[in-house]
Motif scaffolding. Structure first.
Motif, short mmCIF file in Angstrom:
data_model
loop_
_atom_site.label_atom_id
_atom_site.label_comp_id
_atom_site.label_asym_id
_atom_site.label_seq_id
_atom_site.Cartn_x
_atom_site.Cartn_y
_atom_site.Cartn_z
N THR A 91 -23.12 17.79 -30.03
CA THR A 91 -22.16 17.90 -28.93
C THR A 91 -22.23 19.28 -28.29
OG1 THR A 91 -20.74 16.40 -30.18
CG2 THR A 91 -19.74 17.50 -28.30
N SER A 148 -28.78 11.75 -22.78
CA SER A 148 -29.49 11.87 -24.05
C SER A 148 -29.87 10.47 -24.52
CB SER A 148 -28.55 12.53 -25.07
OG SER A 148 -28.98 12.25 -26.37
N ALA A 177 -19.05 1.83 -22.32
CA ALA A 177 -18.86 1.09 -23.57
C ALA A 177 -17.75 0.07 -23.37
CB ALA A 177 -18.48 2.05 -24.68
N TYR A 184 -22.80 0.72 -32.33
CA TYR A 184 -23.49 0.99 -31.07
C TYR A 184 -25.00 1.15 -31.29
CZ TYR A 184 -19.08 2.04 -28.69
OH TYR A 184 -17.85 1.96 -28.12
N ASP A 212 -23.27 19.75 -24.49
CA ASP A 212 -22.32 20.36 -23.55
C ASP A 212 -22.95 21.50 -22.78
OD1 ASP A 212 -20.26 18.67 -24.00
OD2 ASP A 212 -18.82 20.19 -24.62
N PHE A 268 -27.08 3.34 -30.09
CA PHE A 268 -27.54 4.70 -30.39
C PHE A 268 -27.20 5.12 -31.81
CE2 PHE A 268 -23.35 5.47 -28.51
CZ PHE A 268 -22.82 6.42 -29.37
N MET A 307 -14.41 0.97 -27.70
CA MET A 307 -13.80 2.30 -27.54
C MET A 307 -12.47 2.37 -28.28
SD MET A 307 -14.70 3.49 -23.69
CE MET A 307 -14.18 5.18 -23.94
N MET A 365 -15.57 11.45 -29.62
CA MET A 365 -15.17 11.50 -31.03
C MET A 365 -14.96 12.94 -31.48
SD MET A 365 -17.83 8.57 -32.09
CE MET A 365 -17.87 8.64 -33.85
N GLU A 366 -15.86 13.79 -31.03
CA GLU A 366 -15.78 15.21 -31.39
C GLU A 366 -14.51 15.83 -30.82
OE1 GLU A 366 -18.22 16.55 -33.44
OE2 GLU A 366 -16.62 18.03 -33.53
N SER A 394 -25.93 -1.69 -21.34
CA SER A 394 -25.25 -2.97 -21.26
C SER A 394 -24.81 -3.33 -19.84
CB SER A 394 -24.04 -2.96 -22.19
OG SER A 394 -23.36 -1.76 -22.04
N VAL A 448 -27.35 -0.82 -25.83
CA VAL A 448 -26.65 0.43 -26.14
C VAL A 448 -25.25 0.14 -26.70
CG1 VAL A 448 -25.85 2.62 -25.19
CG2 VAL A 448 -27.92 1.60 -24.32
N ALA A 449 -24.52 -0.76 -26.04
CA ALA A 449 -23.15 -1.03 -26.47
C ALA A 449 -23.08 -2.28 -27.35
CB ALA A 449 -22.24 -1.19 -25.27
N ARG A 506 -23.12 15.79 -35.67
CA ARG A 506 -22.49 15.37 -34.41
C ARG A 506 -21.95 16.58 -33.65
NH1 ARG A 506 -17.29 11.88 -35.02
NH2 ARG A 506 -16.30 13.89 -34.82
N GLN A 511 -18.62 6.52 -20.66
CA GLN A 511 -20.07 6.35 -20.70
C GLN A 511 -20.55 6.41 -22.15
OE1 GLN A 511 -22.16 8.48 -17.19
NE2 GLN A 511 -20.40 9.70 -17.75
N ILE A 512 -21.43 5.49 -22.48
CA ILE A 512 -21.95 5.39 -23.84
C ILE A 512 -22.46 6.74 -24.34
CG2 ILE A 512 -23.98 4.55 -25.08
CD1 ILE A 512 -21.99 2.46 -25.08
N GLU A 513 -23.19 7.43 -23.49
CA GLU A 513 -23.81 8.67 -23.96
C GLU A 513 -22.79 9.78 -24.23
OE1 GLU A 513 -24.62 7.29 -20.92
OE2 GLU A 513 -25.02 8.84 -19.43
N ARG A 514 -21.52 9.56 -23.84
CA ARG A 514 -20.49 10.56 -24.12
C ARG A 514 -19.59 10.15 -25.29
NH1 ARG A 514 -21.30 15.22 -23.43
NH2 ARG A 514 -19.21 15.87 -22.86
N MET A 515 -19.96 9.08 -25.98
CA MET A 515 -19.09 8.59 -27.05
C MET A 515 -18.98 9.60 -28.19
SD MET A 515 -17.29 6.16 -26.48
CE MET A 515 -18.19 5.55 -25.09
N GLU A 516 -20.09 10.24 -28.51
CA GLU A 516 -20.04 11.26 -29.57
C GLU A 516 -19.14 12.41 -29.15
OE1 GLU A 516 -23.73 11.39 -32.51
OE2 GLU A 516 -23.78 12.80 -30.87
N ALA A 517 -19.24 12.79 -27.87
CA ALA A 517 -18.42 13.89 -27.38
C ALA A 517 -16.94 13.50 -27.44
CB ALA A 517 -18.83 14.25 -25.96
N TYR A 569 -30.30 10.07 -27.64
CA TYR A 569 -29.99 10.23 -29.05
C TYR A 569 -31.32 10.14 -29.82
CZ TYR A 569 -25.29 10.36 -27.57
OH TYR A 569 -24.13 10.76 -26.96
#
Lengths: 295, 195
Positions: free
Chosen positions: A227, A145, B149, A108, A231, A110, B154, B114-115, A132, A102-103, A223, B106-112, A147
């Protein structure tokens, strides 16, 4: 997509949306050679090697562990240690499954799934995400998720679950191969013999960051849409899952979805929204992924 | 901008904790509140709806010093993290003196993340601010969780300007005061430039 005329070597831009399933004829504007061009996805189905697996991990020890396991089952294994390496090798080697950390450094895991799934030649590729860091005794929690990945496996489950997960994905893949390998992606029926280049060059693959401005905007639209939907789930996990089970997600979250749409419309320029309804697409993808998980 | 009360000889500064939903903004504030001397803090006020959790509290930390005989009072705010509460966030950013961006590791929150960072820039711009010109600190929170991450990645993604950043675990307090002290210091330096 870019097509190279085999006669005069001129690079021609072809609008994929105008291609018919059986291929479309074009006359080279420079030398008048006739080209028959088919959508690259047809080639991708043919090209993915169902026995080849890519293992991408920054830790060589973990990578070796997976390679040994897969080789023992007769798979051809290729390896990569960072995201750019994955992008290059995925497009060159076309493995059927990629197991990605993942990392992963540089890009990345994903992100890689997302990028490769949007490319015609790797659209059918399956991805298994490998986190990771994991402490199974202290911090167990499922990813919110995946992704665009198809599966998720934790390091301590590799020896017991990886092969089963691969077999499951290969089963799905075989269904996807219904067109058969004999299905030709490129036909060269006319004389002079024509050749169509559909796979991107390595250089093209190496520079996933160098996107055209509109690509960047599309990516941002997607994106934001993801998001918003993530959320809604994050703050209402149980309610979301219930509504998906009961097939009334849209009704239960109508006000949240409306609010989200308002923000999406406000933030995303009209010209990008006109290309596709990425907001609706993200919701549909989320629902179908959740349904899959819940079942 | 900071508000100066000449009668009580106080300067009020506003620090906003920004970040994606459930990244730990509120936890940061709660930890600060819990660990601060009662004489130094005001009441922790939570302006919350069913789903939205905006917090506000003020306090007077002695350790942060004064400027030319004026005591400096910091007002700490959090914003609602849910992506579509952009209007509330914009409102809270009004008059901001310093920003803490709390990123979820957390990796799965990386998009959030960035947003949320994009959202911060847009909302600041709409108020006439530029993030580049504001005192700004980043906290990579939840470092104790699985699937985090690497900090290096990051940083690349969220901190291209290499502003001060701290690892955090707001639940246990790791990095909470370091982050606050850093942004407060930057705010004080800015204040000294102007008064």
């Amino acid at each position: 997509m870019v097509v190279i005329c085999p006669k005069c070597k001129v690079r021609l831009k072809v609008d994929e949306t105008r291609l018919s399933p059986e291929g479309s004829r074009f006359k080279c504007p420079k030398c008048s050679a006739v080209l028959i061009v088919k959508k690259p996805v047809e080639q991708a189905r043919k090209a993915l090697d169902s026995n080849k697996i890519m293992v991408a991990h920054s830790n060589t020890e973990t990578q070796q562990k997976i390679v040994t396991l897969l080789s023992g089952y007769g798979f051809t294994v290729i390896t990569a240690t960072d995201g750019i390496d994955v992008m290059v090798k995925a497009l060159k080697e076309l493995p059927f499954i990629s197991i990605v950390e993942v990392a992963l450094p540089k890009i990345y895991g994903f992100e890689i799934c997302k990028r490769l799934k949007t490319r015609a030649e790797t659209k059918e590729m399956k991805f298994i995400l490998l986190p990771s860091i994991h402490d199974k005794t202290k911090y167990r929690r499922d990813p919110v998720s995946l992704y665009d990945a198809d599966e998720y496996i934790e390091e301590h489950d590799l020896s017991s679950q990886l092969i089963a997960k691969i077999n499951k994905l290969r089963g799905l893949g075989e269904e996807g191969k219904a067109g058969g390998p004999e299905e030709a992606a490129v036909k060269t029926a006319e004389t002079p013999r024509t050749e169509v280049r559909q796979a991107p060059s390595v250089k093209e693959a190496v520079s996933p960051f160098d996107k055209a401005p509109s690509d960047e905007k599309i990516e941002k639209a997607k994106r934001l849409a993801r998001t918003i939907i993530n959320d809604i789930h994050l703050y209402n996990a149980a309610k979301v899952e219930d509504s998906i089970r009961n097939d009334n997600f849209y009704a239960v979250f109508s006000s949240e979805l409306k609010e989200g749409k308002k923000l999406y419309d406000n933030r995303i320029p009209q010209e990008i929204r006109a290309i596709n309804d990425f907001y609706k697409e993200a919701i549909e993808n989320f629902i179908s992924a959740k349904k899959k998980n819940l079942s | 901008m900071s508000f100066i009360n000449y009668s009580s000889r106080e300067i009020n500064c506003k620090i906003v904790y920004y970040g994606p939903g459930l990244c730990g903004k509120t936890t940061n504030l709660q930890y600060v509140y819990k660990k601060t001397n009662p004489d130094q803090k005001g009441k922790l006020i939570s302006l919350a709806t069913e789903t939205e959790r905006t917090l506000f509290f003020d306090f007077l930390p002695l350790a942060l010093g004064d400027i030319k005989g004026f005591k400096v009072r910091f007002h700490l705010y959090t914003v609602p993290g849910q992506v579509f509460y952009a209007a509330s966030r914009k409102l809270i950013l009004k008059g901001v003196d310093g920003v803490v961006f709390v990123a979820d590791s957390q990796i799965e929150r990386m998009e959030a993340n960035m947003e949320s960072l994009d959202d911060l820039k847009i909302n600041l711009a709409e108020q006439g601010y530029e993030l580049e010109k504001l005192p700004y600190t980043i906290q990579f929170n939840k470092r104790d969780l699985p699937n985090v991450a690497p900090v290096e990645n990051m940083n690349k993604l969220l901190n291209p300007r290499n502003v001060p950043c701290f690892d955090g675990c707001a639940v246990t307090g790791i990095g909470v005061f370091e982050t606050l002290k850093n942004v407060a210091k930057q705010v004080l330096i800015e204040l000294k430039k102007h008064y």
